[in-house]
Write a protein that holds these residues in place. Structure first.
Motif, PDB file in Angstrom:
ATOM      1  N   ALA A   1     -12.120 -27.189 -38.301  1.00 43.49           N
ATOM      2  CA  ALA A   1     -11.388 -27.881 -36.915  1.00 43.49           C
ATOM      3  C   ALA A   1     -10.220 -28.239 -37.151  1.00 43.49           C
ATOM      4  O   ALA A   1      -9.330 -28.130 -36.558  1.00 43.49           O
ATOM      5  CB  ALA A   1     -12.202 -28.780 -36.322  1.00 43.49           C
ATOM      6  N   LEU A   2      -9.933 -29.318 -38.340  1.00 38.67           N
ATOM      7  CA  LEU A   2      -8.848 -29.926 -38.747  1.00 38.67           C
ATOM      8  C   LEU A   2      -7.704 -28.821 -39.075  1.00 38.67           C
ATOM      9  O   LEU A   2      -6.564 -29.085 -38.747  1.00 38.67           O
ATOM     10  CB  LEU A   2      -8.930 -30.889 -39.619  1.00 38.67           C
ATOM     11  CG  LEU A   2      -9.794 -32.194 -39.364  1.00 38.67           C
ATOM     12  CD1 LEU A   2     -10.035 -33.053 -40.591  1.00 38.67           C
ATOM     13  CD2 LEU A   2      -9.115 -32.886 -38.436  1.00 38.67           C
ATOM     14  N   SER A   3      -7.891 -27.727 -39.792  1.00 38.89           N
ATOM     15  CA  SER A   3      -6.997 -26.634 -40.165  1.00 38.89           C
ATOM     16  C   SER A   3      -6.248 -26.109 -39.143  1.00 38.89           C
ATOM     17  O   SER A   3      -5.199 -25.599 -39.108  1.00 38.89           O
ATOM     18  CB  SER A   3      -7.925 -25.705 -40.769  1.00 38.89           C
ATOM     19  OG  SER A   3      -8.516 -24.864 -40.150  1.00 38.89           O
ATOM     20  N   LYS A   4      -6.966 -26.134 -37.740  1.00 40.54           N
ATOM     21  CA  LYS A   4      -6.198 -25.681 -36.828  1.00 40.54           C
ATOM     22  C   LYS A   4      -5.378 -26.707 -36.151  1.00 40.54           C
ATOM     23  O   LYS A   4      -4.136 -26.510 -35.391  1.00 40.54           O
ATOM     24  CB  LYS A   4      -7.368 -25.247 -35.508  1.00 40.54           C
ATOM     25  CG  LYS A   4      -8.170 -24.354 -35.900  1.00 40.54           C
ATOM     26  CD  LYS A   4      -9.187 -23.973 -34.938  1.00 40.54           C
ATOM     27  CE  LYS A   4      -9.987 -22.862 -35.424  1.00 40.54           C
ATOM     28  NZ  LYS A   4     -11.324 -22.805 -34.670  1.00 40.54           N
ATOM     29  N   LEU A   5      -5.545 -27.876 -36.432  1.00 42.65           N
ATOM     30  CA  LEU A   5      -4.256 -29.041 -36.220  1.00 42.65           C
ATOM     31  C   LEU A   5      -3.395 -29.218 -37.318  1.00 42.65           C
ATOM     32  O   LEU A   5      -2.126 -29.286 -37.145  1.00 42.65           O
ATOM     33  CB  LEU A   5      -5.295 -30.387 -35.808  1.00 42.65           C
ATOM     34  CG  LEU A   5      -6.242 -30.476 -34.890  1.00 42.65           C
ATOM     35  CD1 LEU A   5      -6.962 -31.624 -34.765  1.00 42.65           C
ATOM     36  CD2 LEU A   5      -5.614 -29.999 -33.451  1.00 42.65           C
ATOM     37  N   SER A   6      -3.828 -29.512 -38.573  1.00 40.00           N
ATOM     38  CA  SER A   6      -2.745 -29.895 -39.652  1.00 40.00           C
ATOM     39  C   SER A   6      -3.675 -29.702 -40.738  1.00 40.00           C
ATOM     40  O   SER A   6      -4.751 -30.145 -41.039  1.00 40.00           O
ATOM     41  CB  SER A   6      -2.301 -31.338 -39.123  1.00 40.00           C
ATOM     42  OG  SER A   6      -1.807 -31.702 -40.414  1.00 40.00           O
ATOM     43  N   ILE A   7      -3.059 -29.100 -41.853  1.00 40.22           N
ATOM     44  CA  ILE A   7      -3.328 -29.098 -43.466  1.00 40.22           C
ATOM     45  C   ILE A   7      -3.267 -30.398 -43.487  1.00 40.22           C
ATOM     46  O   ILE A   7      -3.973 -30.583 -44.623  1.00 40.22           O
ATOM     47  CB  ILE A   7      -2.695 -28.089 -44.081  1.00 40.22           C
ATOM     48  CG1 ILE A   7      -2.914 -26.560 -43.273  1.00 40.22           C
ATOM     49  CG2 ILE A   7      -2.913 -28.249 -45.376  1.00 40.22           C
ATOM     50  CD1 ILE A   7      -4.332 -26.017 -43.715  1.00 40.22           C
ATOM     51  N   SER A   8      -2.065 -31.273 -43.293  1.00 37.86           N
ATOM     52  CA  SER A   8      -2.048 -32.570 -43.920  1.00 37.86           C
ATOM     53  C   SER A   8      -3.586 -33.421 -43.534  1.00 37.86           C
ATOM     54  O   SER A   8      -3.900 -34.223 -44.230  1.00 37.86           O
ATOM     55  CB  SER A   8      -0.966 -33.243 -43.271  1.00 37.86           C
ATOM     56  OG  SER A   8       0.368 -32.571 -43.590  1.00 37.86           O
ATOM     57  N   ALA A   9      -4.091 -33.167 -42.508  1.00 40.01           N
ATOM     58  CA  ALA A   9      -5.032 -33.947 -42.216  1.00 40.01           C
ATOM     59  C   ALA A   9      -6.118 -33.602 -43.202  1.00 40.01           C
ATOM     60  O   ALA A   9      -7.017 -34.559 -43.655  1.00 40.01           O
ATOM     61  CB  ALA A   9      -5.698 -33.537 -40.776  1.00 40.01           C
ATOM     62  N   ILE A  10      -6.443 -32.661 -43.704  1.00 36.55           N
ATOM     63  CA  ILE A  10      -7.341 -32.241 -44.557  1.00 36.55           C
ATOM     64  C   ILE A  10      -6.691 -32.772 -46.060  1.00 36.55           C
ATOM     65  O   ILE A  10      -7.745 -33.257 -46.920  1.00 36.55           O
ATOM     66  CB  ILE A  10      -7.524 -30.533 -44.779  1.00 36.55           C
ATOM     67  CG1 ILE A  10      -8.347 -29.934 -43.421  1.00 36.55           C
ATOM     68  CG2 ILE A  10      -8.591 -30.100 -45.966  1.00 36.55           C
ATOM     69  CD1 ILE A  10      -8.305 -28.426 -43.628  1.00 36.55           C
ATOM     70  N   SER A  11      -5.518 -32.668 -46.362  1.00 33.69           N
ATOM     71  CA  SER A  11      -5.240 -33.153 -47.468  1.00 33.69           C
ATOM     72  C   SER A  11      -5.454 -34.734 -47.387  1.00 33.69           C
ATOM     73  O   SER A  11      -5.554 -35.401 -48.663  1.00 33.69           O
ATOM     74  CB  SER A  11      -3.485 -33.069 -47.537  1.00 33.69           C
ATOM     75  OG  SER A  11      -3.272 -31.735 -47.488  1.00 33.69           O
TER      76      SER A  11
END
Length: 133
Positions: A57-67
């Motif tokens: 779900a986060l990858s659809k918003l931002s890879i930075s959130a995952i990082s």
């Protein structure tokens, strides 16, 4: 901090004994290593399913959130490893306040980074909108 670790350790020990006794009552006769295999394996797999769904779900918003989440988990492990190391070696004091200050420092520096990045993107977007003469 020491008290928190001792309480958590006691809870883990109680659950360990309960599960070991339960498996014996059920006739499974699991060794300690078998119990670790099953409990950590199942809990880890459930955690993977949970984290995987969140990260998708986060990858659809931002890879930075995952990082950020990955780095935050690494910082947590590192901070508590440092505090435990201080207790074991006697160099420094193992205190929850130290751990909280460390994590707060990480959050502040990340917050500053994300604000600067947001401002940079806003400046770039506003430049693109300006008509050229």
């Amino acid at each position: 901090m020491k008290e928190i670790i001792l309480i958590v350790a006691e809870l883990v020990n109680i659950w360990h004994d309960v599960l070991l006794d339960l498996t014996r009552v059920l006739g499974w006769d699991l060794s300690d290593k078998d119990l670790h295999f099953w409990v950590i394996g199942i809990l880890g797999f459930i955690a993977l399913l949970f984290v995987d769904s969140i990260f998708h779900a986060l990858s659809k918003l931002s890879i930075s959130a995952i990082s950020f989440l990955f780095t935050f988990s690494m910082v947590l492990v590192f901070v508590f490893a440092v505090e435990i190391q201080q207790k074991i070696t006697g160099r420094g004091n193992m205190e929850f306040g130290d751990a909280a200050a460390s994590i707060f420092g990480f959050l502040v520096f990340c917050g500053v980074y994300f604000v600067i990045r947001l401002l940079w993107r806003w400046v770039q977007a506003s430049r693109r909108k300006q008509p050229t003469s």
